[in-house]
Design an enzyme around this catalytic site. Structure first.
Site, short mmCIF file in Angstrom:
data_model
loop_
_atom_site.label_atom_id
_atom_site.label_comp_id
_atom_site.label_asym_id
_atom_site.label_seq_id
_atom_site.Cartn_x
_atom_site.Cartn_y
_atom_site.Cartn_z
N GLU A 245 39.91 38.41 35.32
CA GLU A 245 40.38 37.04 35.12
C GLU A 245 40.19 36.65 33.65
O GLU A 245 39.07 36.64 33.14
CB GLU A 245 39.61 36.05 35.99
CG GLU A 245 40.11 34.62 35.80
CD GLU A 245 39.17 33.56 36.33
OE1 GLU A 245 39.61 32.40 36.44
OE2 GLU A 245 38.00 33.87 36.62
N ASP B 53 36.09 38.04 38.77
CA ASP B 53 36.04 36.62 38.42
C ASP B 53 35.40 36.41 37.05
O ASP B 53 34.45 37.11 36.68
CB ASP B 53 35.25 35.87 39.50
CG ASP B 53 35.21 34.39 39.26
OD1 ASP B 53 36.30 33.77 39.16
OD2 ASP B 53 34.10 33.83 39.18
#
Length: 626
Positions: free
Chosen positions: A378, A341
């Site tokens: 990401e 993330d």
């Protein structure tokens, strides 16, 4: 992957090379291995000589090429190249009587350009080859299926920002963040995912990507409070072990989502440091020079930013034998990789810009446990600087695929969902889509491009059906582009049955399990495209060449020695005008026939082109050379 520039002779549009097995005898060479590099040029091109120009030990190294083969349309030039360093960059110099051209990953040019435009070979790179065959399916666990109501979050069980947890009924709409603060729970869990694996296999899915499932206080669980505990509301650690067993029975893979950038405000690392500046974990954080308080991620008070100048933090995240990123790769969980993330921010804050350092150090610690683990970062922005083979295996390819296609279908630029002034609502022209594809694909080695993670939407974006103005024909067109594009396709849960949704959290609605609520035609279309992908080696590992990007049409070619496919999509109104697709650029001869695997229609090549006319709004084609 050239785009034909108007100031170049027409024949230059037929020059082609990519990093696939069509043009590199071994795209994954060992160090010091000699490979054969090939270049296709039109038969009538007035070429005298072709040279490979490689950057070897900081100097240009020139390799003359020879004509290895002639076809009815093309000459195939070949030359040897020894990969004597971990990364080898190369381009072509094409000599004519009137001068020379350079051919790079960005296409043809009279002018020399920076070496960053070169094609790239990686030596001894161990690719996670299983992802090339994968069809991923992203699940937001709380919203997929409630397999065990006994573990549901209850009303008032815990509280955040003055909002107590709320148990919702399946099918109700999520509460907007300003009111609900991500504290509304629907009961989805890992048991529910396990129970629906046969549904996913029937769709054609082979791999799962789950949003975070670790102990946390919100429904999205990006506020991780314990990296070593699966949230009991999702079934706890045993539920993940059981899911792993069920996946193994079906030959499926799974990657999990983890927050390397931050932790939750109930994490003991933070609680200890907040209350005791001398705590062992105090060095895990940065302290804001203005407020003196521990830094948060973008000012969100429940998300505390991690500080990778701390060697102890690195130990606990990825260096220790039981480090968070290593623990779940082992028995009995044996996950197949990580989605990292906000990888773009991990390690980066003010004077600390450590992202390259963190990924380079992390990679071998992960690969030591599981050599074919998939490391996916990401990046909404440009992630290509981290895709040189020594950091991440792939990025969430927002900039390289997702955003351009969404803008082409519905004008959904980044920022439009939040009505930012920098958001562009206009449709992106087809040639701009092609140019953006080419720039981002050309910036990475082709073996990396083949494992980039491609989606039409995710838990962080409005649903693709919403972007398309609830126009399902446009969603089909986008899905065809997704399934044909180099990289790994991923479906966001529910898109296959016609789910819609606006800004987060509306895009995280519950999955409908009453089949009368499904768009069965949409689901069948997804199944057919997935089947084509599974049965088409050229779509998994083949080369890529843009053929047409004009008006409302996009068309590209995927090719291997034994298979050639052309994927085309039309976004305009019904009864499209004639589009002349120049298949001669892809080396396809007059008289050849291409069959659409979706409609069964057959097109014959005449004058170096096929004519696509009268197409319906949103029509997609997957044409196979017969």
């Amino acid at each position: 992957m050239p785009i034909h520039m108007p100031d170049l002779p027409e024949w230059t549009a037929g020059v082609h090379h990519d990093g696939s097995v069509m043009y590199v005898t071994n795209p994954l060479p060992e160090l010091n291995e000699t490979v054969t590099i090939k270049l296709r040029t039109p038969l009538a091109a007035p070429i005298r000589h072709v040279f490979i120009r490689a950057m070897v030990d900081g100097e240009y190294h020139w390799v003359p090429m020879r004509i290895q083969e002639e076809t009815k349309t093309s000459q195939i030039w070949a030359g040897p190249l020894t990969v004597a360093q971990p990364r080898l960059d190369y381009r072509f110099k094409i000599m004519l009587d009137e001068g020379s051209y350079y051919y790079t990953a960005l296409g043809m040019s009279h002018a020399d350009t920076p070496d960053a435009d070169d094609f790239t070979l990686l030596a001894d790179y161990k690719a996670p080859l299983w992802v090339r065959d994968a069809i991923f399916y992203q699940i937001f666990p709380d919203r997929f299926y409630n397999g065990d109501p006994s573990n549901d979050t209850q009303n008032g069980e815990f509280e955040h920002a003055g909002v107590k947890s709320m148990k919702r009924q399946w099918g109700e709409l999520p509460i907007p963040w300003a009111k609900g603060r991500s504290m509304d729970f629907f009961g989805g869990d890992l048991q529910g995912i396990t129970q629906k694996l046969d549904y996913l296999r029937d769709l054609g899915v082979t791999s799962l990507y789950l949003c975070p499932i670790f102990l946390a206080g919100t429904n999205h669980k990006y506020d991780i409070n314990d990296f070593w505990q699966i949230d009991p509301h999702f079934g706890g650690n045993e539920a993940l072990a059981e899911l792993r067993r069920a996946l193994d029975e079906r030959g499926m893979h799974i990657i999990l989502d983890i927050t390397t950038n931050h932790i939750g405000h109930q994490n003991t690392w933070y609680l200890d440091a907040r209350d005791n500046p001398d705590a062992d974990t105090a060095e895990f954080f940065d302290f804001n020079p203005t407020t003196g308080e521990i830094d948060t991620w973008l000012g969100v008070p429940i998300l505390l930013k991690l500080n990778y100048t701390s060697q102890k933090l690195r130990d606990r995240m990825y260096r220790d034998d039981d480090a968070a990123l290593r623990y779940w790769l082992k028995e009995p969980y044996c996950i197949d990789g990580w989605r990292l993330d906000v990888a773009n921010m991990t390690g980066n804050l003010r004077t600390h810009q450590l992202d390259h350092d963190v990924w380079r150090e992390m990679r071998p610690h992960i690969k030591q446990v599981k050599p074919d683990a998939y490391l996916l970062g990401e990046y909404f922005m440009d992630g290509t600087p981290h895709l040189g083979g020594d950091e991440l295996d792939a990025s969430m390819n927002y900039a390289g695929f997702n955003i351009s296609v969404r803008r082409w279908l519905g004008g959904a630029d980044v920022g439009t969902q939040d009505k930012h002034p920098h958001g562009d609502m206009s449709l992106l022209p087809s040639d701009a889509v092609a140019y953006q594809w080419q720039r981002f694909m050309g910036a990475v080695p082709y073996v990396i491009a083949l494992q980039q993670f491609n989606q039409l939407g995710s838990h962080d974006t409005t649903r693709i059906l919403h972007v398309a103005g609830e126009d399902k024909a446009l969603v089909k067109a986008g899905t065809a582009l997704l399934m044909g594009f180099p990289g790994v396709p991923c479906i966001y849960y529910g898109d296959e049955v016609g789910m819609t949704g606006g800004k987060d959290p509306d895009n995280r609605r519950t999955m409908p399990w009453d089949e009368t609520d499904w768009d069965q035609d949409m689901r069948a279309f997804h199944q057919r495209l997935i089947e084509i992908r599974h049965n088409s080696p050229a779509l998994k590992t083949g080369g890529f060449q843009l053929l047409l990007a004009e008006g409302d049409m996009l068309a590209y070619q995927r090719h291997l020695p034994d298979q050639t496919l052309i994927v085309a999509a039309y976004r305009g109104l019904d009864n499209a005008p004639d589009y002349h697709v120049p298949v001669w650029q892809g080396g396809i001869v007059d008289g050849a026939q291409l069959k659409d695997l979706l409609s069964g229609d057959v097109y014959t090549v005449e004058g170096g082109q096929i004519v696509l006319g009268g197409l319906a709004h949103g029509q997609a084609l997957v044409l196979e050379l017969q």
